[in-house]
Scaffold this active site. Structure first.
Site, PDB file in Angstrom:
ATOM      1  N   ARG A   2       0.733  -1.105   0.039  1.00 56.26           N
ATOM      2  CA  ARG A   2       0.255  -0.120  -0.340  1.00 56.26           C
ATOM      3  C   ARG A   2       0.934   1.216   0.082  1.00 56.26           C
ATOM      4  O   ARG A   2       0.589   2.250  -0.273  1.00 56.26           O
ATOM      5  CB  ARG A   2      -1.105   0.080   1.050  1.00 56.26           C
ATOM      6  CG  ARG A   2      -2.048  -1.017   1.017  1.00 56.26           C
ATOM      7  CD  ARG A   2      -2.880  -1.009   2.201  1.00 56.26           C
ATOM      8  NE  ARG A   2      -3.794   0.141   2.226  1.00 56.26           N
ATOM      9  CZ  ARG A   2      -4.418   0.885   3.311  1.00 56.26           C
ATOM     10  NH1 ARG A   2      -4.205   0.126   4.758  1.00 56.26           N
ATOM     11  NH2 ARG A   2      -5.378   1.747   3.389  1.00 56.26           N
TER      12      ARG A   2
ATOM     13  N   ASP B  62      -2.790   7.514   3.384  1.00 55.02           N
ATOM     14  CA  ASP B  62      -1.847   7.816   2.317  1.00 55.02           C
ATOM     15  C   ASP B  62      -1.581   9.466   2.423  1.00 55.02           C
ATOM     16  O   ASP B  62      -2.231  10.117   3.568  1.00 55.02           O
ATOM     17  CB  ASP B  62      -2.452   7.830   0.911  1.00 55.02           C
ATOM     18  CG  ASP B  62      -4.008   8.726   0.709  1.00 55.02           C
ATOM     19  OD1 ASP B  62      -5.042   7.973   0.611  1.00 55.02           O
ATOM     20  OD2 ASP B  62      -3.812   9.965   0.964  1.00 55.02           O
TER      21      ASP B  62
ATOM     22  N   HIS C 240      -6.187   7.781  11.633  1.00 53.81           N
ATOM     23  CA  HIS C 240      -5.902   6.299  11.587  1.00 53.81           C
ATOM     24  C   HIS C 240      -4.444   5.990  11.294  1.00 53.81           C
ATOM     25  O   HIS C 240      -4.199   4.666  10.873  1.00 53.81           O
ATOM     26  CB  HIS C 240      -6.696   5.574  10.557  1.00 53.81           C
ATOM     27  CG  HIS C 240      -8.214   5.398  10.857  1.00 53.81           C
ATOM     28  ND1 HIS C 240      -9.145   5.156   9.976  1.00 53.81           N
ATOM     29  CD2 HIS C 240      -8.743   5.664  12.160  1.00 53.81           C
ATOM     30  CE1 HIS C 240     -10.336   5.222  10.859  1.00 53.81           C
ATOM     31  NE2 HIS C 240     -10.160   5.600  11.915  1.00 53.81           N
TER      32      HIS C 240
ATOM     33  N   THR D 163     -16.410   8.810   2.334  1.00 48.87           N
ATOM     34  CA  THR D 163     -16.414   7.504   3.513  1.00 48.87           C
ATOM     35  C   THR D 163     -17.759   6.825   3.508  1.00 48.87           C
ATOM     36  O   THR D 163     -18.766   7.424   3.401  1.00 48.87           O
ATOM     37  CB  THR D 163     -15.881   8.113   4.705  1.00 48.87           C
ATOM     38  OG1 THR D 163     -15.963   7.201   5.841  1.00 48.87           O
ATOM     39  CG2 THR D 163     -16.737   9.415   5.168  1.00 48.87           C
TER      40      THR D 163
END
Ligand code: APR
Length: 230
Positions: A56, A91, A106, A173
């Site tokens: 990722r 990211d 997060h 989201t």
């Protein structure tokens, strides 16, 4: 003077080529959450987890911010008032798109964490199991990601920002994961105008006073134009 808090999720990075979690074929269709996004999974098979985040991280480095990221940076620089981006994403496309006031609740792919002493440092593109901490030298490096069952970051700061917000927006989201999914309810209770910008209605769509459906690269720049025109 208008203060805006914006919660973003995987959907804002979808058009940059980064996968979402719960859409068709998403990350949670490819991997079991308990295997790659829990402390138990990391304890059981740290190599599997480190590989998952290495993959990722590489995708994130190769991705480019899209028009939605750039529009939020324009809002932050041009609005008379405070703009805070609270992102569930790991990211760094908000920062690379020009946003400066960003909280990663997060965690972040470009950060490494020592499970022993709590020290953080910039993550290498590829992390390895048992990497030593540059501060305490314990072989306890781990991805600096908040896994299921762990406490999200910056909750006090986020709640204080929502308490003084005039507008609360949620972008990309699905409203499946708390505490982020509960922010809209708190925003309504403190009198903020609430707006959802999403491809499809989220689980919490009924909580929003306003909804704008479509791809973020189209809906977010138009919404920012409206915010700046007020
Ligand atoms: N533009 C706008 N919205 C989009 C787009 C797009 N191009 N593509 C997808 N979406 C929307 C989907 O409709 C969906 O509502 O983005 C949302 C993505 O939902 P999820 O995959 O559940 O991602 P997210 O809400 O960020 O997940 C929250 O769950 O697994 C944990 O920690 C992980 O931070 C993540 C959290």
């Amino acid at each position: 003077m208008t203060n805006i808090v914006i919660l973003t999720g995987a959907g804002i990075s979808a058009e940059s080529g980064l996968g979402t979690f719960r859409d068709e074929g998403g990350l949670w269709a490819q991997h079991r959450i308990e295997d790659v996004a829990t402390p138990e999974g990391f304890a059981k098979d740290p190599q599997l987890v480190v590989n998952f985040y290495n993959e990722r991280r590489k995708q994130s480095v190769a991705a480019e911010p899209n028009a939605a990221h750039h529009a939020l940076a324009r809002l932050e620089s041009d609005l008379a008032g405070e703009v805070l981006v609270v992102t569930q994403n790991v990211d760094d496309l908000h920062e690379r798109g020009g946003s400066q006031n960003v909280l990663h609740m997060h965690g972040a792919l470009n950060s490494a964490l020592c499970a022993s002493c709590g020290h953080r440092w910039p993550a290498p593109l590829e992390m390895h199991v048992g990497e030593t901490c540059p501060s305490c030298e314990a072989p306890a490096a781990r991805p600096d990601i908040v896994w299921f069952g762990e406490i999200p970051h910056y909750m006090d700061q986020i709640e204080a920002a929502i308490a003084r917000a005039d507008v609360f927006a949620a972008i990309g989201t699905s409203g499946n994961v708390y505490p982020a999914a509960g922010f809209v309810q708190f925003a309504r209770s403190t009198g903020a105008h609430t707006v959802e910008l999403n491809l499809d209605p989220s689980e919490t769509v009924s909580m929003f006073a306003e909804t704008r459906f479509g791809p973020a690269s189209q809906t977010v720049p138009l919404w920012v134009d409206d915010m700046l025109a007020k």
